[in-house]
Write a protein that holds these residues in place. Structure first.
Motif, PDB file in Angstrom:
ATOM      1  N   ASN A 274       0.824  -1.223   0.000  1.00  0.00           N
ATOM      2  CA  ASN A 274       0.000   0.000   0.000  1.00  0.00           C
ATOM      3  C   ASN A 274       0.855   1.269   0.000  1.00  0.00           C
ATOM      4  OD1 ASN A 274       1.017  -0.030   2.599  1.00  0.00           O
ATOM      5  ND2 ASN A 274      -0.938   0.370   3.605  1.00  0.00           N
ATOM      6  N   VAL A 275       2.182   1.138  -0.165  1.00  0.00           N
ATOM      7  CA  VAL A 275       3.045   2.303   0.040  1.00  0.00           C
ATOM      8  C   VAL A 275       2.988   3.315  -1.107  1.00  0.00           C
ATOM      9  CG1 VAL A 275       4.639   1.083   1.576  1.00  0.00           C
ATOM     10  CG2 VAL A 275       5.100   1.122  -0.888  1.00  0.00           C
ATOM     11  N   PHE A 276       2.432   2.933  -2.242  1.00  0.00           N
ATOM     12  CA  PHE A 276       2.396   3.874  -3.365  1.00  0.00           C
ATOM     13  C   PHE A 276       1.128   4.723  -3.409  1.00  0.00           C
ATOM     14  CE2 PHE A 276       5.272   0.487  -4.815  1.00  0.00           C
ATOM     15  CZ  PHE A 276       6.407   1.264  -5.017  1.00  0.00           C
ATOM     16  N   THR A 277       0.027   4.161  -2.937  1.00  0.00           N
ATOM     17  CA  THR A 277      -1.243   4.906  -3.034  1.00  0.00           C
ATOM     18  C   THR A 277      -2.017   4.957  -1.723  1.00  0.00           C
ATOM     19  OG1 THR A 277      -2.583   2.966  -3.639  1.00  0.00           O
ATOM     20  CG2 THR A 277      -1.482   4.170  -5.445  1.00  0.00           C
ATOM     21  N   GLY A 278      -1.671   4.094  -0.777  1.00  0.00           N
ATOM     22  CA  GLY A 278      -2.461   3.997   0.439  1.00  0.00           C
ATOM     23  C   GLY A 278      -3.472   2.871   0.386  1.00  0.00           C
ATOM     24  N   ARG A 279      -3.533   2.162  -0.756  1.00  0.00           N
ATOM     25  CA  ARG A 279      -4.453   1.036  -0.896  1.00  0.00           C
ATOM     26  C   ARG A 279      -3.673  -0.158  -1.434  1.00  0.00           C
ATOM     27  NH1 ARG A 279     -10.485   1.321  -1.577  1.00  0.00           N
ATOM     28  NH2 ARG A 279     -11.076  -0.851  -1.902  1.00  0.00           N
ATOM     29  N   ARG A 282      -0.774  -5.097  -6.068  1.00  0.00           N
ATOM     30  CA  ARG A 282       0.383  -5.955  -6.312  1.00  0.00           C
ATOM     31  C   ARG A 282       1.317  -5.303  -7.325  1.00  0.00           C
ATOM     32  NH1 ARG A 282       1.972 -10.839  -5.099  1.00  0.00           N
ATOM     33  NH2 ARG A 282      -0.076 -11.559  -4.353  1.00  0.00           N
ATOM     34  N   GLY A 283       2.594  -5.203  -6.936  1.00  0.00           N
ATOM     35  CA  GLY A 283       3.588  -4.639  -7.818  1.00  0.00           C
ATOM     36  C   GLY A 283       4.944  -5.270  -7.587  1.00  0.00           C
ATOM     37  N   ILE A 284       5.876  -4.958  -8.469  1.00  0.00           N
ATOM     38  CA  ILE A 284       7.232  -5.486  -8.358  1.00  0.00           C
ATOM     39  C   ILE A 284       7.923  -4.845  -7.154  1.00  0.00           C
ATOM     40  CG2 ILE A 284       9.486  -5.551  -9.507  1.00  0.00           C
ATOM     41  CD1 ILE A 284       7.894  -5.656 -12.179  1.00  0.00           C
ATOM     42  N   VAL A 285       8.584  -5.681  -6.369  1.00  0.00           N
ATOM     43  CA  VAL A 285       9.247  -5.198  -5.153  1.00  0.00           C
ATOM     44  C   VAL A 285      10.435  -4.318  -5.530  1.00  0.00           C
ATOM     45  CG1 VAL A 285      10.531  -5.890  -3.097  1.00  0.00           C
ATOM     46  CG2 VAL A 285       8.495  -7.174  -3.798  1.00  0.00           C
ATOM     47  N   ASN A 286      10.453  -3.092  -4.994  1.00  0.00           N
ATOM     48  CA  ASN A 286      11.602  -2.204  -5.154  1.00  0.00           C
ATOM     49  C   ASN A 286      12.003  -1.666  -3.777  1.00  0.00           C
ATOM     50  OD1 ASN A 286       9.578  -0.340  -4.638  1.00  0.00           O
ATOM     51  ND2 ASN A 286       9.613   0.572  -6.691  1.00  0.00           N
ATOM     52  N   ARG A 287      12.865  -0.695  -3.764  1.00  0.00           N
ATOM     53  CA  ARG A 287      13.418  -0.226  -2.486  1.00  0.00           C
ATOM     54  C   ARG A 287      12.332   0.263  -1.524  1.00  0.00           C
ATOM     55  NH1 ARG A 287      17.513   4.961  -1.770  1.00  0.00           N
ATOM     56  NH2 ARG A 287      17.696   4.843   0.514  1.00  0.00           N
ATOM     57  N   LEU A 288      11.386   1.061  -2.018  1.00  0.00           N
ATOM     58  CA  LEU A 288      10.346   1.593  -1.132  1.00  0.00           C
ATOM     59  C   LEU A 288       9.506   0.468  -0.533  1.00  0.00           C
ATOM     60  CD1 LEU A 288       9.121   4.258  -0.024  1.00  0.00           C
ATOM     61  CD2 LEU A 288       7.398   4.048  -1.827  1.00  0.00           C
ATOM     62  N   GLY A 293       7.438  -0.943   3.497  1.00  0.00           N
ATOM     63  CA  GLY A 293       6.258  -1.795   3.417  1.00  0.00           C
ATOM     64  C   GLY A 293       6.595  -3.240   3.724  1.00  0.00           C
ATOM     65  N   PRO A 294       5.925  -4.170   3.036  1.00  0.00           N
ATOM     66  CA  PRO A 294       4.991  -3.927   1.945  1.00  0.00           C
ATOM     67  C   PRO A 294       3.719  -3.204   2.367  1.00  0.00           C
ATOM     68  CG  PRO A 294       5.538  -6.297   2.112  1.00  0.00           C
ATOM     69  CD  PRO A 294       6.185  -5.609   3.245  1.00  0.00           C
ATOM     70  N   LEU A 295       3.175  -3.569   3.552  1.00  0.00           N
ATOM     71  CA  LEU A 295       1.964  -2.911   4.030  1.00  0.00           C
ATOM     72  C   LEU A 295       2.319  -2.051   5.234  1.00  0.00           C
ATOM     73  CD1 LEU A 295      -0.422  -5.978   3.688  1.00  0.00           C
ATOM     74  CD2 LEU A 295      -0.398  -3.929   2.249  1.00  0.00           C
ATOM     75  N   SER A 296       2.065  -0.766   5.096  1.00  0.00           N
ATOM     76  CA  SER A 296       2.434   0.193   6.134  1.00  0.00           C
ATOM     77  C   SER A 296       1.193   0.809   6.766  1.00  0.00           C
ATOM     78  CB  SER A 296       3.298   1.310   5.529  1.00  0.00           C
ATOM     79  OG  SER A 296       3.473   2.366   6.448  1.00  0.00           O
ATOM     80  N   ALA A 297       1.229   0.960   8.088  1.00  0.00           N
ATOM     81  CA  ALA A 297       0.135   1.619   8.802  1.00  0.00           C
ATOM     82  C   ALA A 297       0.286   3.137   8.756  1.00  0.00           C
ATOM     83  CB  ALA A 297       0.114   1.146  10.257  1.00  0.00           C
ATOM     84  N   GLU A 298       1.376   3.629   8.149  1.00  0.00           N
ATOM     85  CA  GLU A 298       1.663   5.066   8.167  1.00  0.00           C
ATOM     86  C   GLU A 298       1.161   5.801   6.934  1.00  0.00           C
ATOM     87  OE1 GLU A 298       5.890   4.464   8.601  1.00  0.00           O
ATOM     88  OE2 GLU A 298       5.818   5.086  10.699  1.00  0.00           O
ATOM     89  N   THR A 299       0.697   5.076   5.915  1.00  0.00           N
ATOM     90  CA  THR A 299       0.288   5.761   4.686  1.00  0.00           C
ATOM     91  C   THR A 299      -1.019   6.520   4.883  1.00  0.00           C
ATOM     92  OG1 THR A 299      -0.974   3.866   3.876  1.00  0.00           O
ATOM     93  CG2 THR A 299       1.335   3.988   3.238  1.00  0.00           C
ATOM     94  N   PRO A 300      -1.156   7.683   4.238  1.00  0.00           N
ATOM     95  CA  PRO A 300      -2.444   8.368   4.222  1.00  0.00           C
ATOM     96  C   PRO A 300      -3.474   7.543   3.450  1.00  0.00           C
ATOM     97  CG  PRO A 300      -0.671   9.844   3.549  1.00  0.00           C
ATOM     98  CD  PRO A 300      -0.108   8.455   3.569  1.00  0.00           C
ATOM     99  N   GLU A 301      -4.721   7.948   3.574  1.00  0.00           N
ATOM    100  CA  GLU A 301      -5.816   7.244   2.906  1.00  0.00           C
ATOM    101  C   GLU A 301      -5.658   7.312   1.386  1.00  0.00           C
ATOM    102  OE1 GLU A 301     -10.728   7.325   3.155  1.00  0.00           O
ATOM    103  OE2 GLU A 301      -9.531   8.618   4.443  1.00  0.00           O
ATOM    104  N   PHE A 302      -6.098   6.254   0.712  1.00  0.00           N
ATOM    105  CA  PHE A 302      -6.074   6.198  -0.753  1.00  0.00           C
ATOM    106  C   PHE A 302      -6.835   7.380  -1.347  1.00  0.00           C
ATOM    107  CE2 PHE A 302      -8.181   4.909  -4.713  1.00  0.00           C
ATOM    108  CZ  PHE A 302      -7.123   4.448  -5.456  1.00  0.00           C
TER     109      PHE A 302
END
Length: 361
Positions: A274-279, A282-288, A293-302
C-alpha cells in the motif's frame, strides 16, 4: 465460433467474439490498446480513474474512429479521502530520509495525488458516450448512479476478491463478476474485506464464485497464456481478464524503466503493498516496498499516499532508478510476450483453441 468455448455467456452478454478481456490498468493504457484488443475480437478497456472528463471524451472519440466493436470504460468506486494531518505528517516523516538523500526539502509542499471516484459528472459522461460495457473497481457506485448507467444499456462488471463480494455484486445488479485472485497485478478490488492476509488465489476463488452466483464469472489474476485461460475455463469461468500480459505490448503507455522491470519479472518478486497509493496493490518489489512496506500503517488514505512520492520519483526516474515508482505486475509476468496487442489476443485465442481441442480429444 462461440461454440468452441465451454461457456459462451460472456461473448453473448458483451457481444464479443473471444472470451478475452483486457484489464483496464489506469495509468498504463489509453485508446490504442483498447482499439487493438476490441478489433481482434476481445473486449478492450479504457481506464478512466486517472483521466479528466475531457481526456476520457477524447480517448473515447479516438476509439470510435477506429472500431465499432464493444469497449469497456472502467471507473473506481472508492470514497473520496478525508485528509488527516496526523497521517500526512507521519508519512512525510517516514519519507524524510529519502528526501534528504535526494536533496529535497522535507518541509516543502508536495503535489496532491488524485484518482476520481465515479460520481454524477462521470455518470453523465457515460450517458453521453454510451459505451457497451462499464466496469467498476472497489465495489459499485450508489444505486441511483448505477441505475442511470444500466439505463444506457451498458453491461455492468465489477471485481470481487471473495465469494461474499461476488454475491453482493450480483445482488446489487452486476451483469458479470470479475473474480480477482490474489495473483493479479495492480490494485486489489476488495471492498467488503480489507484483510490482505486472507486474500484468495485465482484457482481457489473462481470455482467458488461460479458456484455462488448465477451470472457469468470472469477469471483474473496470474493468467498470461493459453494454459491459464484453459484452466480458468475448466474451473467454470466464462472468460478471462488479462492485465500484465498486455503490458508487454507496444500499445502499453509505460516507461522504459517499467518495461525493463517487467522483463526481469519473476514469480516471487511481486508483493501486495500500500506504500504507493495507500491502498493494497500488487507490484514489483523495489526499495520503497522493501524498506517502508509492503503494508504500512503510516500511509495516508487512498490515493493520498502518492503525493509525497512525486518529488522522489521526479529525482530518481531520470537517473534510471525506479525505487519510488509503482511497478504494478501480477505473478505471471515472466510468461509475457512482446507482441502487438491485437496479435497477442488472436494468438492467445488460437493457442487456447488448440489446447481445448486436445483437452476434448
Amino acid at each position: 465460433m462461440a461454440k468452441a468455448w465451454p461457456d459462451n455467456r460472456i461473448q453473448e452478454l458483451l457481444d464479443i467474439e473471444l472470451p478475452i478481456i483486457q484489464a483496464p490498468m489506469a495509468g498504463s493504457v489509453l485508446s490504442k490498446m483498447a482499439i487493438a484488443v476490441s478489433e481482434a475480437g476481445g473486449l478492450g478497456s479504457l481506464p478512466c480513474a486517472l483521466l479528466r472528463i475531457d481526456q476520457i471524451r477524447h480517448e473515447y472519440d479516438l476509439i470510435r474512429q477506429k472500431t465499432a466493436k464493444p469497449v469497456n470504460l472502467n471507473f473506481f468506486c472508492h470514497q473520496s479521502p478525508v485528509i488527516d494531518p496526523d497521517r500526512e505528517n507521519r508519512w512525510r516523516k517516514r519519507l524524510k530520509s529519502y528526501y534528504t538523500e535526494f536533496g529535497i526539502d522535507p518541509s516543502g509542499p508536495v503535489p496532491t495525488s488524485s484518482r476520481a471516484p465515479f460520481d454524477a459528472d462521470l455518470c453523465a459522461l457515460v450517458e453521453e458516450l454510451r459505451p457497451e460495457v462499464v466496469s467498476f473497481h472497489f465495489g459499485l457506485p450508489d444505486q441511483k448512479l448505477l441505475a442511470r448507467v444500466k439505463a444506457t444499456g451498458a453491461k455492468v462488471l465489477s471485481s470481487a476478491t471473495t465469494v461474499e463480494e461476488a454475491v453482493w455484486l450480483e445482488r446489487e445488479g452486476c451483469d458479470a463478476i470479475i473474480a480477482q485472485g490474489a495473483e493479479a497485478g495492480g490494485h486489489r478490488g476488495n471492498f467488503l474485506s480489507h484483510d490482505m492476509a486472507t486474500q484468495v488465489g485465482t484457482m481457489a476463488l473462481v470455482p467458488q464464485v461460479v458456484d455462488a452466483v448465477k451470472i457469468p464469472a470472469i477469471a483474473a489474476g496470474g493468467i498470461a497464456d493459453a494454459r491459464g485461460i484453459v484452466a480458468a475455463l475448466v474451473l467454470g469461468a466464462s472468460a478471462v481478464q488479462l492485465g500484465t500480459a498486455y503490458l508487454f505490448c507496444p500499445e502499453a503507455e509505460i516507461s522504459p524503466l517499467y518495461q525493463q522491470a517487467l522483463r526481469n519479472g519473476k514469480d516471487n518478486n511481486t508483493a501486495i503493498t500500500n506504500v504507493f497509493t495507500g491502498r493494497p496493490a500488487r507490484g514489483i518489489v523495489n526499495r520503497l516496498v522493501r524498506e517502508a512496506g509492503p503494508l504500512s500503517a503510516e500511509t495516508p488514505e487512498f490515493p493520498l499516499a502518492g503525493g509525497a512520492l512525486m518529488p522522489l520519483r521526479a529525482k530518481a526516474e531520470p537517473t534510471g532508478v525506479a525505487d519510488f515508482t509503482s511497478l504494478w505486475s501480477g505473478q505471471a509476468a515472466s510468461l509475457g510476450r512482446e507482441l502487438p496487442a491485437g496479435e497477442l489476443t488472436r494468438l492467445l485465442a488460437e493457442e487456447m483453441r488448440n489446447k481445448m481441442s486436445a483437452f476434448h480429444s
